[in-house]
Write a protein that holds these residues in place. Structure first.
Motif, PDB file in Angstrom:
ATOM      1  N   SER A 107       0.820  -1.218   0.000  1.00 33.26           N
ATOM      2  CA  SER A 107       0.000   0.000   0.000  1.00 33.26           C
ATOM      3  C   SER A 107       0.854   1.268   0.000  1.00 33.26           C
ATOM      4  O   SER A 107       2.028   1.253   0.357  1.00 33.26           O
ATOM      5  N   LEU A 108       0.216   2.368  -0.409  1.00 38.28           N
ATOM      6  CA  LEU A 108       0.894   3.679  -0.396  1.00 38.28           C
ATOM      7  C   LEU A 108       1.324   4.033   1.022  1.00 38.28           C
ATOM      8  O   LEU A 108       2.394   4.604   1.238  1.00 38.28           O
ATOM      9  N   TRP A 111       4.521   2.192   1.721  1.00 40.85           N
ATOM     10  CA  TRP A 111       5.648   2.777   0.977  1.00 40.85           C
ATOM     11  C   TRP A 111       6.109   4.077   1.648  1.00 40.85           C
ATOM     12  O   TRP A 111       7.307   4.282   1.868  1.00 40.85           O
ATOM     13  N   CYS A 112       5.141   4.944   1.959  1.00 35.64           N
ATOM     14  CA  CYS A 112       5.499   6.233   2.588  1.00 35.64           C
ATOM     15  C   CYS A 112       6.078   6.016   3.982  1.00 35.64           C
ATOM     16  O   CYS A 112       7.063   6.650   4.364  1.00 35.64           O
ATOM     17  N   MET A 158       6.402  13.915   6.624  1.00 30.95           N
ATOM     18  CA  MET A 158       6.164  12.594   6.020  1.00 30.95           C
ATOM     19  C   MET A 158       5.582  11.617   7.053  1.00 30.95           C
ATOM     20  O   MET A 158       4.712  10.802   6.726  1.00 30.95           O
ATOM     21  N   LEU A 164      -1.735   9.686   8.607  1.00 34.05           N
ATOM     22  CA  LEU A 164      -3.084   9.926   8.070  1.00 34.05           C
ATOM     23  C   LEU A 164      -3.468   8.816   7.083  1.00 34.05           C
ATOM     24  O   LEU A 164      -4.610   8.347   7.075  1.00 34.05           O
ATOM     25  N   LEU A 165      -2.496   8.382   6.274  1.00 35.06           N
ATOM     26  CA  LEU A 165      -2.764   7.285   5.340  1.00 35.06           C
ATOM     27  C   LEU A 165      -3.113   6.005   6.114  1.00 35.06           C
ATOM     28  O   LEU A 165      -4.023   5.263   5.738  1.00 35.06           O
ATOM     29  N   ILE A 167      -4.427   5.847   9.139  1.00 34.02           N
ATOM     30  CA  ILE A 167      -5.763   6.022   9.732  1.00 34.02           C
ATOM     31  C   ILE A 167      -6.831   5.658   8.697  1.00 34.02           C
ATOM     32  O   ILE A 167      -7.761   4.890   8.966  1.00 34.02           O
ATOM     33  N   THR A 168      -6.680   6.212   7.468  1.00 33.45           N
ATOM     34  CA  THR A 168      -7.653   5.943   6.405  1.00 33.45           C
ATOM     35  C   THR A 168      -7.725   4.457   6.080  1.00 33.45           C
ATOM     36  O   THR A 168      -8.817   3.882   5.971  1.00 33.45           O
ATOM     37  N   GLU A 169      -6.552   3.810   5.943  1.00 30.22           N
ATOM     38  CA  GLU A 169      -6.506   2.365   5.658  1.00 30.22           C
ATOM     39  C   GLU A 169      -7.217   1.574   6.742  1.00 30.22           C
ATOM     40  O   GLU A 169      -8.077   0.736   6.452  1.00 30.22           O
ATOM     41  N   LEU A 172     -10.990   2.004   6.641  1.00 28.64           N
ATOM     42  CA  LEU A 172     -11.652   1.354   5.497  1.00 28.64           C
ATOM     43  C   LEU A 172     -11.597  -0.172   5.611  1.00 28.64           C
ATOM     44  O   LEU A 172     -12.444  -0.863   5.057  1.00 28.64           O
ATOM     45  N   ALA A 189     -11.251   8.731  14.833  1.00 29.74           N
ATOM     46  CA  ALA A 189     -10.016   8.591  14.060  1.00 29.74           C
ATOM     47  C   ALA A 189      -9.812   9.804  13.139  1.00 29.74           C
ATOM     48  O   ALA A 189      -8.682  10.263  12.951  1.00 29.74           O
ATOM     49  N   ASN A 190     -10.904  10.342  12.568  1.00 30.09           N
ATOM     50  CA  ASN A 190     -10.778  11.558  11.757  1.00 30.09           C
ATOM     51  C   ASN A 190     -10.246  12.723  12.603  1.00 30.09           C
ATOM     52  O   ASN A 190      -9.393  13.487  12.151  1.00 30.09           O
ATOM     53  N   GLY A 193      -6.675  12.451  13.046  1.00 30.22           N
ATOM     54  CA  GLY A 193      -5.990  12.935  11.839  1.00 30.22           C
ATOM     55  C   GLY A 193      -5.885  14.451  11.815  1.00 30.22           C
ATOM     56  O   GLY A 193      -4.815  15.000  11.530  1.00 30.22           O
TER      57      GLY A 193
ATOM     58  N   LEU B 108     -11.705  11.092   6.387  1.00 25.96           N
ATOM     59  CA  LEU B 108     -10.584  11.982   6.719  1.00 25.96           C
ATOM     60  C   LEU B 108     -10.115  12.719   5.465  1.00 25.96           C
ATOM     61  O   LEU B 108      -9.760  13.897   5.515  1.00 25.96           O
ATOM     62  N   TRP B 111     -12.457  15.623   4.942  1.00 23.98           N
ATOM     63  CA  TRP B 111     -12.229  16.671   5.941  1.00 23.98           C
ATOM     64  C   TRP B 111     -10.972  17.479   5.593  1.00 23.98           C
ATOM     65  O   TRP B 111     -10.991  18.708   5.595  1.00 23.98           O
ATOM     66  N   LEU B 165      -4.345  10.760   0.596  1.00 26.09           N
ATOM     67  CA  LEU B 165      -5.487  10.128   1.262  1.00 26.09           C
ATOM     68  C   LEU B 165      -6.526   9.711   0.228  1.00 26.09           C
ATOM     69  O   LEU B 165      -7.120   8.631   0.321  1.00 26.09           O
ATOM     70  N   THR B 168      -5.386   6.549  -1.584  1.00 24.23           N
ATOM     71  CA  THR B 168      -5.604   5.368  -0.741  1.00 24.23           C
ATOM     72  C   THR B 168      -7.078   4.972  -0.713  1.00 24.23           C
ATOM     73  O   THR B 168      -7.428   3.800  -0.882  1.00 24.23           O
ATOM     74  N   LEU B 172      -8.678   1.467  -2.180  1.00 26.15           N
ATOM     75  CA  LEU B 172      -9.341   0.502  -1.293  1.00 26.15           C
ATOM     76  C   LEU B 172     -10.806   0.298  -1.678  1.00 26.15           C
ATOM     77  O   LEU B 172     -11.383  -0.750  -1.397  1.00 26.15           O
ATOM     78  N   TYR B 179      -5.508  -5.110  -4.494  1.00 21.24           N
ATOM     79  CA  TYR B 179      -4.463  -4.125  -4.158  1.00 21.24           C
ATOM     80  C   TYR B 179      -3.247  -4.834  -3.561  1.00 21.24           C
ATOM     81  O   TYR B 179      -2.102  -4.531  -3.923  1.00 21.24           O
ATOM     82  N   ASN B 190       0.245   4.139  -6.415  1.00 25.58           N
ATOM     83  CA  ASN B 190       1.282   4.326  -5.387  1.00 25.58           C
ATOM     84  C   ASN B 190       2.414   5.198  -5.926  1.00 25.58           C
ATOM     85  O   ASN B 190       2.920   6.086  -5.226  1.00 25.58           O
TER      86      ASN B 190
END
Lengths: 239, 239
Positions: A107-108, A111-112, A158, A164-165, A167-169, A172, A189-190, A193, B108, B111, B165, B168, B172, B179, B190
């Motif tokens: 996932s992104l 990677w990040c 970074m 934040l990425l 949290i979103t993952e 979802l 969770a939002n 973020g 998120l 937002w 975000l 991602t 998903l 993915y 990515n």
């Protein structure tokens, strides 16, 4: 001192919220390869790679009137703590993936996050070699300092972005069908973020404001590197 | 000039990749409430709120030897274009959500994205009032300038973060099960994310480096605001 205090409130609130999210909504913490081990990942990353990382940077602003050597040691020590906690957080997620047979690094977010941790390790080792051990010459130190400062802020941003990425993952994956109904976990969770974004903005403000910079100190300058003098002409040999 | 050129290559590559992602993997673009209308959202946001936003900032660095008034007009015009394209991108996603009965503003990504666009509008209006119309006094302009510059960079970073975000989220939702198998769409998206991060780092570097700053120009200073003089004492009345 209001802005540094506000940054601590935001940073601590983020750590607490990460703990509450994983503790209350996902069953708490353990080191057994289960989801409870995964739960250590968000907590460790927010505590290590965001909060402590940021505080290690902030010591130069908050203790700007203390002796430079002490502040430097504190900076390196907090960074070491940040590094250890971050590595625990990384091991937790890889361990959980192995036990649950989930693929790694696709996932992104991964990677990040991986790029951030690897560069953070590199930054720490380079900082140690250049500024704590008397290896580098004054000229090398002076040339590397602006890169070190810039990279530190980039890595903090970074780390926040990767969080934040993450949290979103996580949302979802775990509340796929109820996230869009504004369910409490999603909102919590939002908010986490948004707190992390505000923390990053405040830190960026604190680091770039001239008034929080370390004032020049003639006594230190004879012992340490004086960058302005260096770049503008003379080159003292004492590091 | 190597760094500005590299930033343009990275920025354009990000725009192209967004187009390819939506065009090749999601059926292209339309304005009919379908998923093809949604597809305009990522493309417009990366083009407007990231690439053009960044280029509007960069004109002060790239054209640092041109007359200030021209550069200012160019800065405002590119920002206006960025704003229009961003608003089209926002309308596209809300329109698609309405047609598909998908709730708005729960994630998120939404937002962060909404905060970025609202603050970007505010920043543009404030910039117009303070720097293009002769409304604000020289003192006000000088006090607002560092806030304007800092906010511009923060908003660019927020735009990039919101894009990641969005990437991602989209992955998903659309390739939920594949993915993790490193399928081509996932890898392409990515890579787009990583390009955006590199673009942001390069922009941050360019904006904060002294050598890319506009050099002082005595002729301009008699016509325009000279901030150093202002903050250190004298207060010219001509804006």
């Amino acid at each position: 001192m209001h802005t540094p205090v506000a940054s601590q409130v935001l940073g601590l609130a983020s750590v607490v919220l990460s703990g509450v999210w994983m503790g209350h909504y996902h069953g708490g913490f353990a080191w057994d390869g289960s989801e409870k081990e995964f739960n250590l990942h968000p907590l460790c990353m927010v505590l290590g790679l965001v909060f402590l990382h940021a505080d290690a940077i902030l010591v130069y602003r908050v203790f700007r009137h203390e002796p430079k050597k002490n502040v430097k040691l504190l900076h390196g020590t907090i960074h070491l703590l940040a590094l250890i906690i971050s590595i625990v957080g990384f091991v937790a997620v890889f361990d959980f993936h192995r036990a649950a047979k989930i693929p790694d690094m696709y996932s992104l977010h991964s990677w990040c996050g991986m790029a951030t941790l690897v560069l953070f390790c590199l930054q720490w080792v380079m900082g140690l070699l250049f500024f704590l051990f008397p290896v580098a010459s004054s000229w090398l130190r002076a040339s590397y300092l602006p890169i070190h400062v810039f990279s530190g802020l980039v890595l903090l941003i970074m780390a926040i972005g990767s969080s934040l990425l993450g949290i979103t993952e996580k949302l979802l994956f775990s509340i796929t069908l109820t996230y869009s109904t504004f369910n409490p976990e999603g909102v919590l969770a939002n908010v986490l973020g948004i707190l992390l974004v505000c923390f990053g903005v405040l830190l960026g403000y604190l680091i770039t404001r001239e008034e929080y910079r370390r004032p020049p100190n003639p006594e230190e300058e004879s012992l340490s590197v004086h960058f302005k003098t260096l770049t503008e002409g003379g080159s003292p040999t004492t590091p």
